[in-house]
Every structure is written in structure tokens, then in C-alpha cells.
Design an enzyme around this catalytic site. Structure first.
Site, PDB file in Angstrom:
ATOM      1  N   GLU A  49      35.671  38.847  44.281  1.00 13.62           N
ATOM      2  CA  GLU A  49      36.637  39.739  43.939  1.00 13.62           C
ATOM      3  C   GLU A  49      36.280  41.019  43.754  1.00 13.62           C
ATOM      4  O   GLU A  49      37.269  41.962  43.791  1.00 13.62           O
ATOM      5  CB  GLU A  49      37.399  39.156  42.598  1.00 13.62           C
ATOM      6  CG  GLU A  49      38.140  37.729  42.913  1.00 13.62           C
ATOM      7  CD  GLU A  49      39.199  37.890  43.836  1.00 13.62           C
ATOM      8  OE1 GLU A  49      39.830  39.012  44.001  1.00 13.62           O
ATOM      9  OE2 GLU A  49      39.638  36.784  44.092  1.00 13.62           O
ATOM     10  N   TYR A 132      43.427  42.666  36.911  1.00 11.68           N
ATOM     11  CA  TYR A 132      43.497  41.877  38.261  1.00 11.68           C
ATOM     12  C   TYR A 132      42.328  40.864  38.377  1.00 11.68           C
ATOM     13  O   TYR A 132      42.705  39.834  38.457  1.00 11.68           O
ATOM     14  CB  TYR A 132      43.590  42.926  39.504  1.00 11.68           C
ATOM     15  CG  TYR A 132      43.002  42.008  40.739  1.00 11.68           C
ATOM     16  CD1 TYR A 132      43.952  41.312  41.216  1.00 11.68           C
ATOM     17  CD2 TYR A 132      41.721  41.884  41.242  1.00 11.68           C
ATOM     18  CE1 TYR A 132      43.602  40.429  42.392  1.00 11.68           C
ATOM     19  CE2 TYR A 132      41.524  41.027  42.282  1.00 11.68           C
ATOM     20  CZ  TYR A 132      42.624  40.363  42.789  1.00 11.68           C
ATOM     21  OH  TYR A 132      42.355  39.487  43.726  1.00 11.68           O
ATOM     22  N   ASP A 150      47.782  42.197  42.652  1.00 15.45           N
ATOM     23  CA  ASP A 150      47.218  43.209  43.401  1.00 15.45           C
ATOM     24  C   ASP A 150      48.007  44.111  44.143  1.00 15.45           C
ATOM     25  O   ASP A 150      49.390  43.902  43.946  1.00 15.45           O
ATOM     26  CB  ASP A 150      45.833  42.473  44.191  1.00 15.45           C
ATOM     27  CG  ASP A 150      46.460  42.075  45.398  1.00 15.45           C
ATOM     28  OD1 ASP A 150      47.485  41.333  45.168  1.00 15.45           O
ATOM     29  OD2 ASP A 150      45.944  41.840  46.428  1.00 15.45           O
TER      30      ASP A 150
END
Length: 363
Positions: A49, A132, A150
Site C-alpha cells: 500500500e 487511505y 483512493d
DNA sequence: GATGCGTGGCC
DNA sequence: TGGCCAAGCAT
């Protein structure tokens, strides 16, 4: 022309679409894997991520594999020398991510016994983890019902609800919509499905609406113009900055390098000596600003586009017999440049002066 | 809320 | 070909 009134969207059609059409990615536990009892590794989810922030899947793949090979656990990463981590990140961009990645690994190792927090709140307290990433790790690694938003999700949601408010002002409304849509069951798959949908179907240009599981419930489609969403605020013009960079090489094949300050642009990364990069076009870009007196010759120029400005760098080169004593910097064998934390702009600059310095030199 | 912060691929 | 865009965060 038929005017259809969209039904209210629900998660089910999207999850069914994901079961059939999910992408197989190195860091992903896909539905078939989950059925075999495989669980997501929070370290893998977090690492991917962070790497994926503002970065394409294709760019991330080799870096993800290399990091896992070098540092199989978050504790390994926490114990790694910073220089090696920065060198491994070189080329991926947004280098504050690498600095925060290291800090985050150290915090998890020392304050959490090497175990990632399993809540959004706990995750968001860590360096480099924002709204996020906290939601994504909580949902994907820990099955928390977190609203993941996102750029992909923003696009999908803005079209589903035909949200005319420009970004970023529309974010709170979009977050509400995502939260209402996120199911208690399979929240991680839902988040990944929304992102896969945005990446493969609900694309910025020419979305493939005929293949979309939401095509019966999309307000933008019913308005016959999904491409107009999301509406974005107009962006500023990109200024041009100029500077000079200096490639000094000894007869032994050593090149003069420096380390940039920890914060700001390319913070903590390695560079060749350069002037400040300003809007000016005068003496600052000439060989007068070189790191030492010598017969510097021009080696052309390179252009590099950063997020908020375009850089035009004049390259100067000199060959000297022996290493000079330099206060700020060190001499590195040109054969060892691949192991340095050199950002792409620096590789371009060196390649302009020494064409064979890198096997895969660009620019 | 606005700004600073990389890079590469795409049309 | 150059503007746009890609799983954002920190300040």
C-alpha cells in the site's frame, strides 16, 4: 432515447464481479486463495500500500519483490541500515515514503512487538500512514469495515452518484457514500474490488460501462456522460527551474557524490554536486558554481519533470588525475553506482556525462 | 485547504 | 508530444 432511473447501488454485484474478474497481484490474497485458508500478511499489505501511493502497479511489482527478498519481516526492515533502504527505493519516487517506511517499521518493531496494530486508529498513528492506507490495511489485512477511498474509488463514487462538486471539496461527501456502501462481510475484498473496477472498467477515459457491475445503478451513465466525473479543481501552471550539475571523475574511475539534506525534495538521497535550482537563468547555472576549480566542460543538459516544476539541468564534466579532498561529499567507484540511492534525475545527469555509467540509462 | 513531494506510461 | 494520470501523506 431511453431515460433510465438508476437503482441504488449495493456491494453484492461488485463482489460477484470481483470473484470472477479480480486481478492476481503479488501482494494480494485473491478469493480462491482465501478459500484455501490463506490469510493476508499485514506486513505485505502495508508494504504494498505504501509503495502504491500515487504509483502504478507495474512500477511497484519489482520493488515489492526486492524488498521482501531483502527484508522478509517488518523487524528485518526495522533493523536494516537506512542507506540500504533508500538505495532499494531509488527510482520509485516520493522518497519521504521510504523515510517514513523505515520509521514505521521501527515503531512496529519496538513499540508493538513486531505486530501491526489492527485498527484504523492504531495504524494511522504510525509514520507514513494516512486516511487511505490506514483504512486499506485495516480492511484488507484485518477484515475491518473501513471506508477505503483512493483515486479509483473517488472516480467510481463520483460517477455512481453524479457528484458535481469538484475535488477535493467533494471528498467528505464521497467518504459518506463509500461508508454506506462498504459491507460488514468482505470489506477488504470490497475495497480491492472498487480499486480493480476503477483501474480496469471505470477508467478515466473511455470507461467500459457495458462490462460494469454497477451499470444499472450509475447516475453518470444514466446522464450519458460518465467521463465528465469526477470534476476536479483547475491546477496551477508548472514553473521552470534551472540549475547546473557537476560530474567529476578521477583517472581511477571514481565520481564525486554527496548526500542531500534529510528533508524536502529528494531528501536523504544521493546526488552529484549541483547548484540550487531556481527560476534564474544567469550565473547560477554556469561552471562558476562548481565544487572545485577545474577546466569544466559542458556535457549538454537534461530535463526532468517533477510534480510541481520542470527542471532544466546544465551538465558539466571534468576528468582529474587524483581524488581531491572535499569537505562535503565522497568519491565513489563509477562501477558501484547501481548500489547508490540515486534518484532518476541524478542517473540522467550522470548518464549525460558518462554514457556507459548505467546499463539501463534513460534520458 | 493549499502546497510540496517523483517517476514512467499512455494517448 | 505534452498533459494527464497512478492504491496519498505531511505540514
Amino acid at each position: 432515447m431511453t431515460i433510465r432511473t438508476p437503482d441504488a447501488p449495493t456491494a453484492s454485484p461488485l463482489l460477484e464481479w470481483y470473484d470472477r474478474h479480480h486481478r492476481d497481484l503479488p501482494w494480494r490474497v485473491s478469493p480462491p486463495m482465501a478459500r484455501r485458508g490463506i490469510k493476508a500478511d499485514p506486513y505485505h499489505v502495508w508494504l504494498s500500500e505504501v509503495m502504491l501511493q500515487q504509483t502504478t502497479v507495474q512500477a511497484v511489482k519489482p520493488y515489492f519483490a526486492n524488498f521482501l527478498a531483502k527484508w522478509p519481516t517488518v523487524t528485518d526492515l526495522a533493523n536494516a541500515p537506512s542507506e540500504l533502504v533508500m538505495a532499494a527505493w531509488a527510482g520509485l519516487g516520493y522518497y519521504a515514503r521510504a523515510r517514513n517506511l523505515k520509521k514505521c517499521a521501527e515503531a512496529v518493531a519496538s513499540q508493538h512487538d513486531g505486530i501491526f496494530p489492527d485498527t484504523e486508529e492504531g495504524l494511522k498513528a504510525l509514520p507514513g500512514i494516512g486516511d487511505y492506507t490506514a483504512a486499506a490495511v485495516a480492511a484488507i489485512a484485518f477484515n475491518r469495515q473501513a471506508a477505503v477511498m483512493d483515486g479509483n474509488v473517488e472516480r467510481v463514487i463520483s460517477r455512481l452518484y453524479a457528484i458535481a462538486t469538484p475535488l477535493p471539496a467533494a471528498k467528505p461527501l464521497m467518504r459518506q457514500k463509500v461508508a454506506l456502501l462498504t459491507p460488514a462481510d468482505r470489506p477488504g475484498d470490497f475495497a480491492q474490488a472498487m480499486m480493480d473496477l476503477g483501474a480496469t472498467i471505470c477508467t478515466p477515459k473511455r470507461p467500459a460501462c457495458s462490462l460494469c457491475p454497477f451499470n444499472g445503478s450509475c447516475e453518470a451513465l444514466s446522464l450519458h456522460d460518465p467521463e465528465q466525473f469526477p470534476v476536479k479543481a483547475t491546477k496551477k501552471e508548472k514553473p521552470i527551474r534551472r540549475g547546473a550539475a557537476f560530474v567529476a571523475v578521477t583517472s581511477d574511475g571514481d565520481i564525486l557524490l554527496r548526500r542531500r539534506v534529510e528533508s524536502g525534495l529528494l531528501g536523504g538521497m544521493t546526488e552529484i554536486p549541483t547548484t540550487a535550482w531556481t527560476a534564474r537563468q544567469d550565473g547560477e547555472t554556469s561552471a562558476e558554481a562548481a565544487p572545485f576549480k577545474a577546466d569544466w566542460e559542458s556535457a549538454g543538459s537534461v530535463t526532468h519533470v517533477f510534480t510541481h516544476f520542470e527542471l532544466r539541468l546544465s551538465i558539466f564534466r571534468v576528468a582529474i588525475a587524483n581524488r581531491l579532498k572535499i569537505d562535503d561529499g565522497w568519491w565513489e567507484p563509477v562501477t558501484n553506482l547501481e548500489a547508490q540511492a540515486l534518484p532518476t534525475i541524478m542517473k540522467k545527469a550522470i548518464a549525460a556525462a558518462i554514457p556507459l555509467a548505467f546499463k539501463t540509462a534513460k534520458g
